[in-house]
Design a protein around this motif. Structure first.
Motif, PDB file in Angstrom:
ATOM      1  N   ASN A   1       0.871  -1.106  -0.164  1.00 32.25           N
ATOM      2  CA  ASN A   1       0.033  -0.097  -0.143  1.00 32.25           C
ATOM      3  C   ASN A   1       0.707   1.217   0.039  1.00 32.25           C
ATOM      4  O   ASN A   1       0.684   2.095  -0.517  1.00 32.25           O
ATOM      5  CB  ASN A   1      -0.878  -0.084   1.219  1.00 32.25           C
ATOM      6  CG  ASN A   1      -1.884  -1.179   1.180  1.00 32.25           C
ATOM      7  OD1 ASN A   1      -2.474  -1.295  -0.032  1.00 32.25           O
ATOM      8  ND2 ASN A   1      -2.648  -1.673   2.047  1.00 32.25           N
TER       9      ASN A   1
ATOM     10  N   ARG B   1       1.135   4.140  -2.797  1.00 34.74           N
ATOM     11  CA  ARG B   1       0.751   5.554  -2.552  1.00 34.74           C
ATOM     12  C   ARG B   1       1.867   6.384  -3.016  1.00 34.74           C
ATOM     13  O   ARG B   1       1.926   7.315  -3.639  1.00 34.74           O
ATOM     14  CB  ARG B   1       0.811   5.805  -0.988  1.00 34.74           C
ATOM     15  CG  ARG B   1      -0.336   5.271  -0.402  1.00 34.74           C
ATOM     16  CD  ARG B   1      -0.361   5.520   1.212  1.00 34.74           C
ATOM     17  NE  ARG B   1      -1.684   5.034   1.778  1.00 34.74           N
ATOM     18  CZ  ARG B   1      -1.592   4.998   3.154  1.00 34.74           C
ATOM     19  NH1 ARG B   1      -0.741   5.690   3.905  1.00 34.74           N
ATOM     20  NH2 ARG B   1      -2.823   4.662   3.796  1.00 34.74           N
TER      21      ARG B   1
ATOM     22  N   LEU C   1      -7.466   4.717   0.114  1.00 38.29           N
ATOM     23  CA  LEU C   1      -6.591   5.029  -1.150  1.00 38.29           C
ATOM     24  C   LEU C   1      -7.648   4.850  -2.479  1.00 38.29           C
ATOM     25  O   LEU C   1      -7.044   5.584  -3.305  1.00 38.29           O
ATOM     26  CB  LEU C   1      -5.728   3.633  -1.092  1.00 38.29           C
ATOM     27  CG  LEU C   1      -4.658   3.661  -0.244  1.00 38.29           C
ATOM     28  CD1 LEU C   1      -3.878   2.288  -0.144  1.00 38.29           C
ATOM     29  CD2 LEU C   1      -3.437   4.519  -0.499  1.00 38.29           C
TER      30      LEU C   1
END
Length: 557
Positions: A239, A243, A447
């Protein structure tokens, strides 16, 4: 009586099962010294004695097994040979010895189950010898007879003649026989209790093995939880990488947008009058828009893969929780079984104490009668009483040993309770991991929101590119009207710079020289000079720039 029948049935099951398993593993013919076989005969004797009526004779009260076993000869003629051989044995003096010999001969013939089945079917005849609630008259007797069928696989070779099967000494007075019979009954009860304790020890060992297997499975679950934690950490790192990649993509898109906006402004300011060669810019912008759409599709595919991985992790966590609940249920069942074993031990202990007290009271009554009628034999009786007291002391020591064994069982139960507490703490840790997993799901939703914002930004960029496309078409139409006589090279025909031979890309754009019409990069065409077709300075390549400067210097001279 019902409790006694249930206990005798359980003991018969255990002794028959143990005898068959040990005999099959032993692999040869069994003899009379084989311990499981001796234990089996003790259990069968107790089953046949249960509920047996006491008959009065001229010598006193008699309670013998030989009476009901003699009936088998009448019901089944094939048993006559066994009964005749038992009567002809010279060493047997008591009915109990004859009954024991009959059981051994029937086992050697492999017809013990058939003979006892013929006996229990005639309850009208058995009622003369047994009470109404005895094992042989109830359903437990039929179950025991059914279990005896499995003994037909055993080959036994027992020497009945050489064994002392009589537990009572004949030739003495009645009082001697009764006292010896009572002592023999106490010893038989002691042997029965020892056999019961051995079976209970084996069951406790089996339960302990199951507890060890549960502990191993729990350690495996802990390892799986550690693996799940590592997977969660990897997902977090992925993750973070996504990002960072998204932020890099956004920065690149902004930089490209700024570069494009600057280039468009420069082109609009410098090429308002010349208006040449803007078809290539339109194609370049279109290709770049396609690349941006492809990047956006790749990001969406990665997000779909992450969502599927999260769903798989949720299913794995649910399965782990289900396995833990099942293990807890099995632990609870094991605890109930241990409680039942403990209750059976307490009941048997109380029963043994009651029977010992009754036997002691009967022995004291017999001693009083013996002193009143036979004062001349007081010394011999005193010696026998001392021997019996020693035996009672031995029985009390055995009872103390049983108490200590029960204490060890209680300690084992406390240890198992501690293990259950540890399992509960591990279940709480699993709940904490579940909360952390929900938190990661929330971060994934955030996200997704960021990705949607980036998609909106890309849509705005496409809208601006479409506006620039319209402006480029307008410039193209104006350029066609003002285009000179030189031939311009098409954008698709040039992949490398004419001068430095570097490949064109998104960052290295194509530029036409307004003098020769060839395609160059920005570094090789950053000079501007006025041309005859345009009074204002326009872009020219380095070669044309040098030639034009040389021409201007020659004309000036």
């Amino acid at each position: 009586m019902a409790v006694e029948r249930a206990n005798l049935l359980n003991m018969a099951k255990l002794s028959i099962k143990g005898l068959i398993e040990s005999a099959l593993s032993f692999g040869r013919t069994l003899d009379s010294d084989y311990p499981p076989l001796q234990q089996f005969f003790v259990v069968m004797e107790h089953c046949l004695k249960h509920g047996l009526k006491v008959k009065k004779s001229f010598l006193g009260y008699n309670k013998s097994l030989w009476g009901p076993l003699e009936l088998v000869e009448k019901l089944c003629p094939e048993a006559g040979e066994i009964a005749a051989s038992v009567r002809d044995l010279p060493g047997l003096k008591t009915p109990l010895g004859r009954a024991r010999a009959w059981l051994r001969l029937a086992l050697m013939q492999k017809r013990l189950a058939d003979y006892l089945r013929c006996l229990i079917t005639r309850k009208d005849l058995l009622s003369e010898f047994y009470e109404s609630s005895a094992v042989m008259l109830e359903e437990e007797g039929a179950v025991i007879v059914g279990l005896l069928v499995g003994l037909n696989v055993i080959d036994a070779n027992l020497c009945v003649k050489g064994e002392d099967l009589d537990t009572q000494v004949s030739g003495r007075l009645f009082t001697h026989r009764t006292l010896n019979g009572q002592i023999a009954a106490i010893l038989d009860q002691k042997n029965y209790v020892e056999e019961l304790n051995r079976q209970l020890n084996s069951s406790v060992q089996g339960l302990q093995g199951r507890v060890d297997s549960l502990e191993k499975s729990n350690s495996k679950l802990i390892e799986e939880l550690a693996i799940a934690k590592n997977n969660i950490i990897k997902l977090q790192e992925e993750n973070h990488q996504l990002r960072s990649e998204n932020s890099v993509i956004v920065m690149k898109a902004q930089q490209r947008l700024e570069v494009r906006c600057g280039d468009v402004d420069v082109e609009l300011n410098t090429y308002k009058q010349s208006r040449q060669g803007l078809d290539e810019m339109y194609n370049e912008a279109r290709r770049q828009l396609r690349e941006e759409c492809q990047l956006r599709q790749d990001v969406e595919n990665e997000l779909v893969v992450q969502v599927s991985m999260k769903q798989e992790m949720e299913m794995a966590m649910k399965l782990l929780e289900k396995d833990i609940h099942e293990k807890q249920d099995t632990l609870i069942g094991l605890r109930h079984q241990l409680d039942e074993v403990k209750a059976i031990n307490v009941e048997m202990y109380q029963k043994i104490l009651q029977e010992a007290e009754k036997d002691r009271s009967q022995a004291e009554d017999g001693m009083r009668k013996f002193k009143q009628h036979f004062a001349s034999k007081v010394d011999g009786v005193l010696k026998q009483i001392t021997q019996r007291e020693k035996q009672m002391l031995q029985i009390e020591t055995d009872l103390k040993i049983e108490r200590e064994w029960r204490q060890t069982l209680q300690n084992d139960l406390e240890k198992e309770q501690k293990t259950v507490l540890q399992l509960r703490t591990e279940a709480q840790q699993i709940i904490g991991l579940k909360k952390e997993f929900h938190r990661l799901q929330d971060e994934n939703r955030q996200l997704k929101g960021v990705c949607e914002e980036q998609e909106k930004a890309l849509e705005e960029l496409g809208y601006k590119l479409s506006e620039s496309k319209l402006k480029i078409e307008d410039i193209k139409e104006a350029n066609k009207a003002l285009q000179g006589g030189q031939v311009w090279l098409k954008d698709k025909d040039a992949t490398h710079c004419k001068l430095c031979d570097k490949e064109f890309s998104i960052s290295r754009r194509k530029h036409h020289c307004r003098n020769c019409g060839e395609i160059f990069c920005n570094a090789c065409s950053d000079n501007e000079l006025p041309l005859p077709a345009s009074p204002k300075p326009v872009r020219v390549c380095d070669t044309c720039h040098a030639l034009l400067l040389q021409r201007c210097s020659s004309t000036a001279t």
